[in-house]
Design a protein around this motif. Structure first.
Motif, PDB file in Angstrom:
ATOM      1  N   ALA A 202      -9.818  -1.994  -9.476  1.00  0.00           N
ATOM      2  CA  ALA A 202     -11.206  -1.999  -9.025  1.00  0.00           C
ATOM      3  C   ALA A 202     -11.724  -3.430  -9.101  1.00  0.00           C
ATOM      4  O   ALA A 202     -10.975  -4.364  -9.370  1.00  0.00           O
ATOM      5  CB  ALA A 202     -12.046  -1.077  -9.895  1.00  0.00           C
ATOM      6  N   GLY A 203     -13.000  -3.601  -8.846  1.00  0.00           N
ATOM      7  CA  GLY A 203     -13.599  -4.920  -8.936  1.00  0.00           C
ATOM      8  C   GLY A 203     -13.834  -5.503  -7.557  1.00  0.00           C
ATOM      9  O   GLY A 203     -13.150  -5.172  -6.599  1.00  0.00           O
ATOM     10  N   GLU A 204     -14.815  -6.385  -7.485  1.00  0.00           N
ATOM     11  CA  GLU A 204     -15.226  -6.948  -6.201  1.00  0.00           C
ATOM     12  C   GLU A 204     -14.077  -7.636  -5.471  1.00  0.00           C
ATOM     13  O   GLU A 204     -13.769  -7.309  -4.327  1.00  0.00           O
ATOM     14  CB  GLU A 204     -16.361  -7.965  -6.418  1.00  0.00           C
ATOM     15  CG  GLU A 204     -16.743  -8.692  -5.136  1.00  0.00           C
ATOM     16  CD  GLU A 204     -17.782  -9.790  -5.346  1.00  0.00           C
ATOM     17  OE1 GLU A 204     -18.819  -9.505  -5.961  1.00  0.00           O
ATOM     18  OE2 GLU A 204     -17.559 -10.924  -4.868  1.00  0.00           O
ATOM     19  N   GLY A 205     -13.431  -8.594  -6.136  1.00  0.00           N
ATOM     20  CA  GLY A 205     -12.404  -9.393  -5.475  1.00  0.00           C
ATOM     21  C   GLY A 205     -11.222  -8.576  -4.997  1.00  0.00           C
ATOM     22  O   GLY A 205     -10.866  -8.610  -3.808  1.00  0.00           O
ATOM     23  N   PRO A 206     -10.590  -7.813  -5.892  1.00  0.00           N
ATOM     24  CA  PRO A 206      -9.432  -7.042  -5.474  1.00  0.00           C
ATOM     25  C   PRO A 206      -9.746  -6.043  -4.356  1.00  0.00           C
ATOM     26  O   PRO A 206      -9.007  -5.944  -3.374  1.00  0.00           O
ATOM     27  CB  PRO A 206      -9.020  -6.315  -6.766  1.00  0.00           C
ATOM     28  CG  PRO A 206      -9.511  -7.187  -7.867  1.00  0.00           C
ATOM     29  CD  PRO A 206     -10.785  -7.793  -7.358  1.00  0.00           C
ATOM     30  N   THR A 207     -10.843  -5.321  -4.501  1.00  0.00           N
ATOM     31  CA  THR A 207     -11.155  -4.308  -3.490  1.00  0.00           C
ATOM     32  C   THR A 207     -11.487  -4.980  -2.156  1.00  0.00           C
ATOM     33  O   THR A 207     -11.075  -4.508  -1.089  1.00  0.00           O
ATOM     34  CB  THR A 207     -12.315  -3.423  -3.973  1.00  0.00           C
ATOM     35  OG1 THR A 207     -12.036  -3.004  -5.310  1.00  0.00           O
ATOM     36  CG2 THR A 207     -12.456  -2.192  -3.104  1.00  0.00           C
ATOM     37  N   ALA A 208     -12.202  -6.101  -2.212  1.00  0.00           N
ATOM     38  CA  ALA A 208     -12.506  -6.831  -0.984  1.00  0.00           C
ATOM     39  C   ALA A 208     -11.230  -7.347  -0.332  1.00  0.00           C
ATOM     40  O   ALA A 208     -11.098  -7.348   0.900  1.00  0.00           O
ATOM     41  CB  ALA A 208     -13.454  -7.995  -1.291  1.00  0.00           C
ATOM     42  N   SER A 209     -10.272  -7.776  -1.138  1.00  0.00           N
ATOM     43  CA  SER A 209      -8.982  -8.225  -0.598  1.00  0.00           C
ATOM     44  C   SER A 209      -8.344  -7.110   0.228  1.00  0.00           C
ATOM     45  O   SER A 209      -7.843  -7.338   1.333  1.00  0.00           O
ATOM     46  CB  SER A 209      -8.058  -8.640  -1.750  1.00  0.00           C
ATOM     47  OG  SER A 209      -6.719  -8.724  -1.330  1.00  0.00           O
ATOM     48  N   ALA A 210      -8.379  -5.892  -0.305  1.00  0.00           N
ATOM     49  CA  ALA A 210      -7.778  -4.762   0.411  1.00  0.00           C
ATOM     50  C   ALA A 210      -8.541  -4.465   1.698  1.00  0.00           C
ATOM     51  O   ALA A 210      -7.934  -4.216   2.748  1.00  0.00           O
ATOM     52  CB  ALA A 210      -7.742  -3.535  -0.497  1.00  0.00           C
ATOM     53  N   VAL A 211      -9.867  -4.503   1.635  1.00  0.00           N
ATOM     54  CA  VAL A 211     -10.676  -4.226   2.828  1.00  0.00           C
ATOM     55  C   VAL A 211     -10.371  -5.256   3.917  1.00  0.00           C
ATOM     56  O   VAL A 211     -10.129  -4.914   5.082  1.00  0.00           O
ATOM     57  CB  VAL A 211     -12.182  -4.241   2.467  1.00  0.00           C
ATOM     58  CG1 VAL A 211     -13.039  -4.330   3.724  1.00  0.00           C
ATOM     59  CG2 VAL A 211     -12.546  -3.004   1.647  1.00  0.00           C
ATOM     60  N   VAL A 212     -10.359  -6.526   3.530  1.00  0.00           N
ATOM     61  CA  VAL A 212     -10.161  -7.563   4.545  1.00  0.00           C
ATOM     62  C   VAL A 212      -8.722  -7.543   5.066  1.00  0.00           C
ATOM     63  O   VAL A 212      -8.470  -7.849   6.230  1.00  0.00           O
ATOM     64  CB  VAL A 212     -10.567  -8.950   4.009  1.00  0.00           C
ATOM     65  CG1 VAL A 212     -10.372 -10.015   5.082  1.00  0.00           C
ATOM     66  CG2 VAL A 212     -12.024  -8.937   3.561  1.00  0.00           C
ATOM     67  N   SER A 213      -7.767  -7.131   4.230  1.00  0.00           N
ATOM     68  CA  SER A 213      -6.389  -7.041   4.737  1.00  0.00           C
ATOM     69  C   SER A 213      -6.295  -5.966   5.822  1.00  0.00           C
ATOM     70  O   SER A 213      -5.548  -6.109   6.785  1.00  0.00           O
ATOM     71  CB  SER A 213      -5.400  -6.779   3.600  1.00  0.00           C
ATOM     72  OG  SER A 213      -5.377  -5.422   3.228  1.00  0.00           O
ATOM     73  N   ASP A 214      -7.059  -4.895   5.682  1.00  0.00           N
ATOM     74  CA  ASP A 214      -7.097  -3.885   6.748  1.00  0.00           C
ATOM     75  C   ASP A 214      -7.729  -4.452   8.024  1.00  0.00           C
ATOM     76  O   ASP A 214      -7.260  -4.192   9.129  1.00  0.00           O
ATOM     77  CB  ASP A 214      -7.897  -2.661   6.289  1.00  0.00           C
ATOM     78  CG  ASP A 214      -7.082  -1.700   5.423  1.00  0.00           C
ATOM     79  OD1 ASP A 214      -5.840  -1.830   5.387  1.00  0.00           O
ATOM     80  OD2 ASP A 214      -7.696  -0.815   4.804  1.00  0.00           O
ATOM     81  N   ILE A 215      -8.810  -5.196   7.861  1.00  0.00           N
ATOM     82  CA  ILE A 215      -9.444  -5.825   9.029  1.00  0.00           C
ATOM     83  C   ILE A 215      -8.420  -6.729   9.727  1.00  0.00           C
ATOM     84  O   ILE A 215      -8.266  -6.707  10.950  1.00  0.00           O
ATOM     85  CB  ILE A 215     -10.687  -6.653   8.607  1.00  0.00           C
ATOM     86  CG1 ILE A 215     -11.745  -5.754   7.945  1.00  0.00           C
ATOM     87  CG2 ILE A 215     -11.271  -7.397   9.799  1.00  0.00           C
ATOM     88  CD1 ILE A 215     -12.940  -6.522   7.370  1.00  0.00           C
ATOM     89  N   LEU A 216      -7.690  -7.507   8.915  1.00  0.00           N
ATOM     90  CA  LEU A 216      -6.684  -8.423   9.458  1.00  0.00           C
ATOM     91  C   LEU A 216      -5.597  -7.662  10.213  1.00  0.00           C
ATOM     92  O   LEU A 216      -5.149  -8.079  11.295  1.00  0.00           O
ATOM     93  CB  LEU A 216      -6.063  -9.197   8.295  1.00  0.00           C
ATOM     94  CG  LEU A 216      -5.165 -10.379   8.645  1.00  0.00           C
ATOM     95  CD1 LEU A 216      -6.006 -11.540   9.131  1.00  0.00           C
ATOM     96  CD2 LEU A 216      -4.355 -10.815   7.416  1.00  0.00           C
ATOM     97  N   ASN A 217      -5.175  -6.550   9.652  1.00  0.00           N
ATOM     98  CA  ASN A 217      -4.143  -5.734  10.280  1.00  0.00           C
ATOM     99  C   ASN A 217      -4.589  -5.253  11.654  1.00  0.00           C
ATOM    100  O   ASN A 217      -3.817  -5.294  12.622  1.00  0.00           O
ATOM    101  CB  ASN A 217      -3.858  -4.523   9.388  1.00  0.00           C
ATOM    102  CG  ASN A 217      -2.402  -4.412   9.042  1.00  0.00           C
ATOM    103  OD1 ASN A 217      -1.541  -4.691   9.863  1.00  0.00           O
ATOM    104  ND2 ASN A 217      -2.123  -4.010   7.828  1.00  0.00           N
ATOM    105  N   ILE A 218      -5.815  -4.780  11.752  1.00  0.00           N
ATOM    106  CA  ILE A 218      -6.319  -4.323  13.048  1.00  0.00           C
ATOM    107  C   ILE A 218      -6.488  -5.516  13.979  1.00  0.00           C
ATOM    108  O   ILE A 218      -6.102  -5.461  15.158  1.00  0.00           O
ATOM    109  CB  ILE A 218      -7.652  -3.565  12.879  1.00  0.00           C
ATOM    110  CG1 ILE A 218      -7.393  -2.276  12.099  1.00  0.00           C
ATOM    111  CG2 ILE A 218      -8.285  -3.268  14.239  1.00  0.00           C
ATOM    112  CD1 ILE A 218      -8.647  -1.508  11.732  1.00  0.00           C
TER     113      ILE A 218
END
Lengths: 440, 440
Positions: free
Chosen positions: A306-322
């Motif tokens: 959890a936490g801002e940085g790790p969760t944001a990393s996952a969100v942005v990696s999905d954006i990058l994938n798309i």
């Protein structure tokens, strides 16, 4: 120019994602082609932890998810509604969706993925499980060539923090929960975490990916950590175990041939984990997910859950994938035929979940009984009568003038263990069943 | 119908890949669209551990890599040549390539990826590092949005097996190596493993992906485990460490501001790892890769670092990844403009690698000295004169009538530590420097 995203929500995770997107230097070069077009919030005039052009803020969430300029809608608002409706509307308007919302996906995943497949868009959710740990993508891609046998995870940081402190300090649940709440590691209403509901949402999602079928959330068995005591922690430790809240998805096998069956176990409960097991050393708010498959064997993913940085990393990696599919010529007009099968989620059937009575596990049991000869023998006979084979039965000592007895079984059918337990409860020598826990 | 692959090699990994491809039930549905067109081997009439139509076997490797029917060439023959030439020829004929060949990629990656980008094909290599552990894909995809600070790995199973046994049994290197060779965990010629060269190949590949630049293999510092002794294992344990062969890629930071610099450390050496560190518990032939980045923090990938099943899982997952782009309408005619930037490898510049003299580390040093008053003081002064600050300096006991002294430094510049060490060697009281190891 560039790929335009709209964010629904600007809380911790949303702010973390905005920070990454606005500061792309030394990250993947494709990030610099992604622009934030709109951020949907409830209130315009609130102080924000990030700087961005004020004009992107809007309270009109409907117009965000229908904006023809926006290619990717990022749902980081949380909660069931309006998150679910906005995700569906975005999909109907041809937007790809990135979400961190395990609750919505675990409950409405069927509706959402059916809509996404009809509309020809992707719905990615790396942040929904395990915070920053890449586990959804590996399950879809790198591990997809395996026949998955089991996914076992420590996927709730709050309970892992509480159990770790109980173990290290010998403390009981209530005071450590209270301190976790003071420190911000547990919510004011801790039920979703400590009763195992959050972990149940997450294991439903992992199981769906690992076993390629849909999961009815109501079929996930879930038991929290409120009943775990300092005494059980101490006895577990003496026996060579630590107690962890595990979320388990496992394909049943034929009892004789070991052939995999078309039936899953799906359960969340506190579990005695052998000290040498890779999950035993996962402490504090860290998460870990152990995947077992054929032919890969065991692989484990470990990191901040959890936490801002790790969760944001996952969100942005999905954006990058798309974004990568969009710039590479897939994407904007994908159909069932042209969707990348490693990004899309196309399974239709529901997995069959076996009832808890049918699972096979080892058990740990702590009893208080009259301190007189013959009690242990009587206990042993009772288990034997119900086909429950025991590994050990030990009188640990005295507690409140009763003999405290700890029993560990071999692998037995849960139904057999429970009927033996029902019998025991009727014995005049038995004062109380202090705790019953499963053993990995 | 379907996507045709050609395999170069049918050793352990090749046979494992064939087994998966010929038995797609209950794996990703896309696997059933992949067909083995040819398998290139040296000898046709050898018994094979898998059953497949005899007509796919060929000894004509050139015709395999130029076969117009084949879309994906899978290089699992190993060795530098003819592997390198065949990969390049396959690329020039428009084939996508999957390889498990860390040695070729670490040495000829620049040539191979330049050719692949010109030809518009993908070269994937998940199996080259960490066996079955998904780490290449996560580095390219899920972790790409982070600024990577460090990648630290236990990425050689043979040395980890030897060090684990040394630690658990208190044994010395040579006899345990000999037994590992008997058991098949170490090669007859163990140099590539025990001298750290295999790990150097792999960390060069990981660093290239993590830091987005090319790496000259000759710039990777590499030191093996031959000089690690049972005595050092025991002292390390007393001090709260285990000794592991770590491969480290780390971006240097400015000594004052902590700002990241455009310069990497790249090194393989036995290292004292604190017991509480996630890598400390990675034992036997298991591998693990710890990635540190901003904002994700620490994530670790753990699993079997070698073996038929795990490595084949990684190879086939790469095939699946390419197949997914082919069926989704990317792929067969990709250009620099349409290549998926998360699969392609496009960086051109070489990373700057700092010389070992400039790295900053903690050090562990074991000395034998005359057993007389004042020696410890003299040692302390000498280190002080060279700006080496010490954490502890302890006379452990006597060995061969000499005082055995163990010193652990704070973080210091390697050059300073080495000049202090050169000075010490000249002291008449110093009998010998028994060992020097870095501390994580």
């Amino acid at each position: 120019m560039g790929i335009k995203v709209g964010l629904l929500g600007l809380g911790t995770v949303g702010a973390g994602a905005v920070k990454i997107l606005l500061d792309p230097a030394d990250r993947h070069p494709l990030l610099s082609q992604i622009a934030i077009a709109k951020i949907g919030v409830r209130q315009l005039d609130k102080p924000r932890p990030v700087n961005f052009p004020a004009e992107v803020l809007t309270t009109d969430l409907e117009s965000l998810v229908t904006d023809p300029e926006i290619a990717i809608v990022v749902e980081v608002m949380g909660g069931l509604e309006p998150a679910r409706s906005l995700i569906l509307k975005a999909i109907h308007h041809g937007k790809h969706v990135v979400t961190a919302n395990k609750a919505v996906i675990a409950r409405y995943g069927d509706e959402i993925f059916t809509a996404a497949n009809e509309a020809g868009v992707y719905v990615l959710l790396e942040a929904a499980v395990g915070g920053g740990i890449p586990v959804i993508q590996p399950l879809k891609q790198a591990l997809g060539v395996n026949r998955i046998q089991a996914v076992t995870g420590i996927i709730n940081g709050t309970t892992n923090y509480i159990l770790t402190r109980m173990q290290q300090e010998g403390g009981d649940f209530e005071p450590i929960l209270a301190e976790a709440q003071r420190l911000g590691y547990a919510e004011a209403d801790p039920a979703a975490d400590v009763d195992g509901l959050d972990a149940a949402d997450k294991i439903a999602i992992l199981a769906s990916l690992a076993f390629g079928g849909r999961i009815k959330l109501s079929e996930v068995y879930s038991e929290g950590i409120r009943q775990v005591t300092a005494a059980d922690m101490a006895y577990a430790s003496r026996l060579g175990f630590v107690i962890k809240l595990l979320a388990i998805a496992r394909r049943n096998t034929h009892p004789d041939s070991e052939e995999p069956l078309d039936e899953l176990q799906l359960r969340v409960h506190p579990t005695l984990v052998p000290l040498a097991h890779p999950l035993a050393a996962v402490n504090d708010v860290y998460n870990a997910i152990l995947v077992e498959g054929d032919p890969i064997g065991q692989v484990m993913f470990f990191g901040p859950g959890a936490g801002e940085g790790p969760t944001a990393s996952a969100v942005v990696s999905d954006i990058l994938n798309i974004a990568a599919t969009l710039v590479s010529g897939q994407g904007s007009e994908i159909t069932a035929k042209t969707a990348n099968p490693l990004l899309a989620c196309t399974h239709q059937h529901y997995c069959k979940i076996s009832p808890m009575a049918d699972i096979v596990s080892r058990y740990y049991l702590r009893l208080l009984a009259e301190d007189r000869p013959g009690v242990i023998g009587k206990l042993g006979l009772c288990f034997g009568d119900h086909a429950v084979s025991l590994e050990s039965i030990v009188q640990i000592g005295l507690r409140d003038n009763y003999a405290e007895i700890v029993i560990v079984s071999h692998e037995v059918k849960e139904a057999h263990f429970q009927t033996a337990l029902d019998d025991l409860r009727g014995f005049p020598e038995i004062h109380s069943v202090a705790s019953v826990l499963r053993v990995l």
